[in-house]
Scaffold this motif. Structure first.
Motif, PDB file in Angstrom:
ATOM      1  N   MET A  66       0.218  -1.109  -0.145  1.00 50.95           N
ATOM      2  CA  MET A  66      -0.159   0.149  -0.621  1.00 50.95           C
ATOM      3  C   MET A  66       0.800   1.305  -0.024  1.00 50.95           C
ATOM      4  SD  MET A  66      -3.260   0.971   2.549  1.00 50.95           S
ATOM      5  CE  MET A  66      -4.568   2.183   2.735  1.00 50.95           C
ATOM      6  N   LEU A  67       2.064   1.317   0.844  1.00 50.23           N
ATOM      7  CA  LEU A  67       2.845   2.388   0.801  1.00 50.23           C
ATOM      8  C   LEU A  67       3.775   2.558  -0.465  1.00 50.23           C
ATOM      9  CD1 LEU A  67       4.043   1.806   3.849  1.00 50.23           C
ATOM     10  CD2 LEU A  67       2.392   3.631   3.313  1.00 50.23           C
ATOM     11  N   THR A  68       3.362   1.453  -1.502  1.00 49.16           N
ATOM     12  CA  THR A  68       4.425   2.158  -3.494  1.00 49.16           C
ATOM     13  C   THR A  68       4.115   3.403  -3.925  1.00 49.16           C
ATOM     14  OG1 THR A  68       3.398   0.205  -3.681  1.00 49.16           O
ATOM     15  CG2 THR A  68       5.306  -0.818  -1.825  1.00 49.16           C
ATOM     16  N   SER A  69       2.790   3.020  -3.450  1.00 49.07           N
ATOM     17  CA  SER A  69       2.294   4.116  -4.587  1.00 49.07           C
ATOM     18  C   SER A  69       1.878   5.775  -4.036  1.00 49.07           C
ATOM     19  CB  SER A  69       0.935   3.679  -4.932  1.00 49.07           C
ATOM     20  OG  SER A  69      -0.430   3.092  -4.063  1.00 49.07           O
ATOM     21  N   THR A  70       1.815   6.461  -4.866  1.00 55.23           N
ATOM     22  CA  THR A  70       0.439   7.906  -4.668  1.00 55.23           C
ATOM     23  C   THR A  70      -0.297   8.437  -4.965  1.00 55.23           C
ATOM     24  OG1 THR A  70       2.481   8.641  -5.442  1.00 55.23           O
ATOM     25  CG2 THR A  70       3.159   8.776  -3.842  1.00 55.23           C
ATOM     26  N   PHE A  71      -1.096   9.172  -4.408  1.00 52.80           N
ATOM     27  CA  PHE A  71      -2.589   9.008  -5.067  1.00 52.80           C
ATOM     28  C   PHE A  71      -1.994  10.521  -6.317  1.00 52.80           C
ATOM     29  CE2 PHE A  71      -5.648  12.824  -5.553  1.00 52.80           C
ATOM     30  CZ  PHE A  71      -6.757  12.213  -5.455  1.00 52.80           C
ATOM     31  N   ARG A  72      -3.309   9.628  -7.147  1.00 54.94           N
ATOM     32  CA  ARG A  72      -3.477  10.057  -8.638  1.00 54.94           C
ATOM     33  C   ARG A  72      -4.375  10.578  -8.645  1.00 54.94           C
ATOM     34  NH1 ARG A  72      -0.007   5.662 -12.174  1.00 54.94           N
ATOM     35  NH2 ARG A  72       1.857   5.411 -10.258  1.00 54.94           N
ATOM     36  N   PRO A  73      -4.398  12.301  -8.735  1.00 57.53           N
ATOM     37  CA  PRO A  73      -5.777  12.865  -9.143  1.00 57.53           C
ATOM     38  C   PRO A  73      -6.741  11.946 -10.296  1.00 57.53           C
ATOM     39  CG  PRO A  73      -4.170  14.327  -8.185  1.00 57.53           C
ATOM     40  CD  PRO A  73      -3.553  13.138  -8.859  1.00 57.53           C
ATOM     41  N   GLY A  74      -8.176  11.976  -9.749  1.00 57.02           N
ATOM     42  CA  GLY A  74      -8.625  11.585 -11.318  1.00 57.02           C
ATOM     43  C   GLY A  74     -10.470  11.944 -10.743  1.00 57.02           C
ATOM     44  N   ALA A  75     -10.841  11.855 -11.787  1.00 62.38           N
ATOM     45  CA  ALA A  75     -13.214  11.358 -11.392  1.00 62.38           C
ATOM     46  C   ALA A  75     -13.496  10.399 -11.574  1.00 62.38           C
ATOM     47  CB  ALA A  75     -12.820  12.677 -12.361  1.00 62.38           C
ATOM     48  N   SER A  76     -12.421   9.030 -11.720  1.00 62.14           N
ATOM     49  CA  SER A  76     -13.343   8.293 -12.037  1.00 62.14           C
ATOM     50  C   SER A  76     -14.176   7.806 -10.717  1.00 62.14           C
ATOM     51  CB  SER A  76     -12.187   7.002 -12.158  1.00 62.14           C
ATOM     52  OG  SER A  76     -11.576   6.620 -10.471  1.00 62.14           O
ATOM     53  N   LEU A  77     -15.462   6.930 -11.241  1.00 63.01           N
ATOM     54  CA  LEU A  77     -15.958   6.499  -9.515  1.00 63.01           C
ATOM     55  C   LEU A  77     -15.206   6.003  -8.550  1.00 63.01           C
ATOM     56  CD1 LEU A  77     -18.809   5.394  -8.270  1.00 63.01           C
ATOM     57  CD2 LEU A  77     -18.108   3.552 -10.064  1.00 63.01           C
ATOM     58  N   LEU A  78     -13.990   5.369  -8.638  1.00 59.87           N
ATOM     59  CA  LEU A  78     -13.050   4.894  -7.004  1.00 59.87           C
ATOM     60  C   LEU A  78     -12.099   6.051  -6.850  1.00 59.87           C
ATOM     61  CD1 LEU A  78     -11.486   2.126  -8.621  1.00 59.87           C
ATOM     62  CD2 LEU A  78     -12.974   1.640  -6.695  1.00 59.87           C
ATOM     63  N   HIS A  79     -11.928   7.701  -7.441  1.00 57.39           N
ATOM     64  CA  HIS A  79     -11.510   8.708  -7.484  1.00 57.39           C
ATOM     65  C   HIS A  79     -12.901   9.241  -5.939  1.00 57.39           C
ATOM     66  CE1 HIS A  79      -8.124   8.134  -9.881  1.00 57.39           C
ATOM     67  NE2 HIS A  79      -7.600   9.271  -9.152  1.00 57.39           N
ATOM     68  N   ARG A  80     -14.021   8.938  -6.808  1.00 55.42           N
ATOM     69  CA  ARG A  80     -14.626   9.726  -6.136  1.00 55.42           C
ATOM     70  C   ARG A  80     -15.847   9.081  -4.924  1.00 55.42           C
ATOM     71  NH1 ARG A  80     -16.689  10.039 -11.335  1.00 55.42           N
ATOM     72  NH2 ARG A  80     -18.615   8.911 -10.746  1.00 55.42           N
ATOM     73  N   SER A  81     -15.502   7.842  -4.392  1.00 53.43           N
ATOM     74  CA  SER A  81     -16.061   6.434  -3.563  1.00 53.43           C
ATOM     75  C   SER A  81     -14.937   7.004  -1.915  1.00 53.43           C
ATOM     76  CB  SER A  81     -15.748   5.326  -4.241  1.00 53.43           C
ATOM     77  OG  SER A  81     -16.749   4.643  -5.044  1.00 53.43           O
ATOM     78  N   GLY A  82     -15.396   7.130  -0.936  1.00 52.02           N
ATOM     79  CA  GLY A  82     -15.730   7.417   0.446  1.00 52.02           C
ATOM     80  C   GLY A  82     -14.073   6.385   1.146  1.00 52.02           C
ATOM     81  N   ALA A  83     -13.277   7.191   1.591  1.00 51.91           N
ATOM     82  CA  ALA A  83     -12.016   6.490   1.880  1.00 51.91           C
ATOM     83  C   ALA A  83     -12.995   5.060   3.247  1.00 51.91           C
ATOM     84  CB  ALA A  83     -11.293   7.567   2.632  1.00 51.91           C
ATOM     85  N   GLY A  84     -13.554   5.398   3.785  1.00 54.01           N
ATOM     86  CA  GLY A  84     -13.842   4.169   4.589  1.00 54.01           C
ATOM     87  C   GLY A  84     -14.711   3.350   4.081  1.00 54.01           C
ATOM     88  N   ALA A  85     -15.350   3.035   2.503  1.00 59.52           N
ATOM     89  CA  ALA A  85     -15.746   2.594   2.065  1.00 59.52           C
ATOM     90  C   ALA A  85     -14.331   1.342   0.973  1.00 59.52           C
ATOM     91  CB  ALA A  85     -16.648   2.854   0.865  1.00 59.52           C
ATOM     92  N   LYS A  86     -13.665   2.158   0.575  1.00 59.08           N
ATOM     93  CA  LYS A  86     -12.640   1.611  -0.098  1.00 59.08           C
ATOM     94  C   LYS A  86     -11.692   0.899   1.375  1.00 59.08           C
ATOM     95  CE  LYS A  86     -11.537   4.893  -2.493  1.00 59.08           C
ATOM     96  NZ  LYS A  86     -11.278   6.453  -3.662  1.00 59.08           N
ATOM     97  N   LEU A  87     -11.233   1.458   2.306  1.00 56.29           N
ATOM     98  CA  LEU A  87     -10.573   0.398   3.578  1.00 56.29           C
ATOM     99  C   LEU A  87     -11.235  -0.674   3.599  1.00 56.29           C
ATOM    100  CD1 LEU A  87      -9.299   3.376   5.588  1.00 56.29           C
ATOM    101  CD2 LEU A  87      -8.337   1.590   3.956  1.00 56.29           C
ATOM    102  N   LEU A  88     -13.002   0.063   3.862  1.00 57.79           N
ATOM    103  CA  LEU A  88     -13.843  -1.899   3.950  1.00 57.79           C
ATOM    104  C   LEU A  88     -13.681  -2.579   3.201  1.00 57.79           C
ATOM    105  CD1 LEU A  88     -15.968  -3.029   5.567  1.00 57.79           C
ATOM    106  CD2 LEU A  88     -17.016  -1.797   5.668  1.00 57.79           C
ATOM    107  N   GLY A  89     -13.610  -2.148   1.555  1.00 60.27           N
ATOM    108  CA  GLY A  89     -14.044  -3.251   0.911  1.00 60.27           C
ATOM    109  C   GLY A  89     -12.290  -3.987   0.733  1.00 60.27           C
ATOM    110  N   LEU A  90     -11.713  -3.090   0.682  1.00 60.60           N
ATOM    111  CA  LEU A  90      -9.649  -3.340   1.073  1.00 60.60           C
ATOM    112  C   LEU A  90     -10.463  -4.607   2.005  1.00 60.60           C
ATOM    113  CD1 LEU A  90      -6.969  -4.061  -0.358  1.00 60.60           C
ATOM    114  CD2 LEU A  90      -6.365  -2.302   1.796  1.00 60.60           C
ATOM    115  N   LEU A  91     -10.331  -4.821   3.135  1.00 67.93           N
ATOM    116  CA  LEU A  91     -10.645  -6.107   4.378  1.00 67.93           C
ATOM    117  C   LEU A  91     -11.569  -6.579   3.965  1.00 67.93           C
ATOM    118  CD1 LEU A  91      -9.881  -6.021   7.500  1.00 67.93           C
ATOM    119  CD2 LEU A  91     -12.658  -4.628   7.604  1.00 67.93           C
ATOM    120  N   VAL A  92     -12.349  -6.226   3.440  1.00 67.60           N
ATOM    121  CA  VAL A  92     -12.834  -7.670   2.853  1.00 67.60           C
ATOM    122  C   VAL A  92     -12.286  -8.514   1.905  1.00 67.60           C
ATOM    123  CG1 VAL A  92     -15.682  -8.243   1.801  1.00 67.60           C
ATOM    124  CG2 VAL A  92     -15.812  -6.924   3.557  1.00 67.60           C
ATOM    125  N   PHE A  93     -11.815  -7.778   1.064  1.00 71.70           N
ATOM    126  CA  PHE A  93     -11.442  -8.593   0.063  1.00 71.70           C
ATOM    127  C   PHE A  93     -10.211  -9.144   0.720  1.00 71.70           C
ATOM    128  CE2 PHE A  93      -8.066  -8.486  -3.755  1.00 71.70           C
ATOM    129  CZ  PHE A  93      -8.759  -9.279  -4.781  1.00 71.70           C
TER     130      PHE A  93
END
Length: 199
Positions: A1-28
């Motif tokens: 997770m620490l090997t990459s840096t944020f890249r701005p964008g307008a995709s659905l993933l970029h617009r999704s909340g950080a909490g939802a993505k972290l939860l999804g990563l945990l489940v995955f």
């Protein structure tokens, strides 16, 4: 997770909340580990690759996120194959690579400050037992910042060693990395002390 840096964008993933993505990563990641097998790894890889595409990233970006694992994979894969068979080797190594790729995608599409805010909110109940969520978030932020700094120092030390014709010298690589890392830690400590965050 620490090997990459944020890249701005307008995709659905970029617009999704950080909490939802972290939860999804945990489940995955939990599913990958719980059902560890070659088919699970293959399905997980297909899912991650699809999300990279959804985020506007190509195969090159995906490979770049897991490329730092190459030496670890080259050592672990033959060992696992020899001790437990090819299926276990593929499952173990594949799970690691796919999980790292998924974690990297979260950092590619989420600002670090947003991630730390989520972590601080999650840790808020721990305040009752003496844990300071803001300090934990600060520690994580400093750790995230230190990774590219140390990686850059290692790269510079490797180039300097090669320029001096000392490619085989471990001391010529390790000594400058350790010294520069300690200096970086001292500078960070001084900056924190100047802001009253030294206790």
């Amino acid at each position: 997770m620490l090997t990459s840096t944020f890249r701005p964008g307008a995709s659905l993933l970029h617009r999704s909340g950080a909490g939802a993505k972290l939860l999804g990563l945990l489940v995955f990641s939990t599913v990958l580990v719980a059902f560890q097998s070659p088919p699970t790894v293959l399905a997980g890889f297909a899912l991650v690759a699809g999300f990279y595409g959804l985020g506007g990233f190509g195969p090159r970006t995906l490979v770049a996120q897991v490329w730092p694992l190459r030496w670890f994979v080259l050592c672990l894969l033959p060992f696992q194959w020899w001790t437990a068979g090819w299926q276990v080797a593929v499952a173990v190594v594949g799970t690691l690579v796919v999980a790292v790729a998924g974690a990297a995608l979260v950092t590619l599409t989420t600002r670090v400050t947003d991630l730390l805010d989520v972590i601080a909110r999650v840790l808020e109940p721990a305040r009752a037992v003496g844990v300071d969520p803001e300090r934990v978030a600060l520690l994580l932020a400093l750790t995230i910042r230190a990774v590219p700094v140390i990686a850059g120092t290692l790269h510079e030390a490797r180039d300097a060693r090669r320029a001096r014709g000392l490619e085989r010298s471990t001391r010529a690589l390790v000594t400058p990395v350790v010294v520069r890392t300690i200096r970086h830690a001292d500078r960070v400590g001084e900056a924190l002390a100047a802001r009253g965050i030294d206790d």
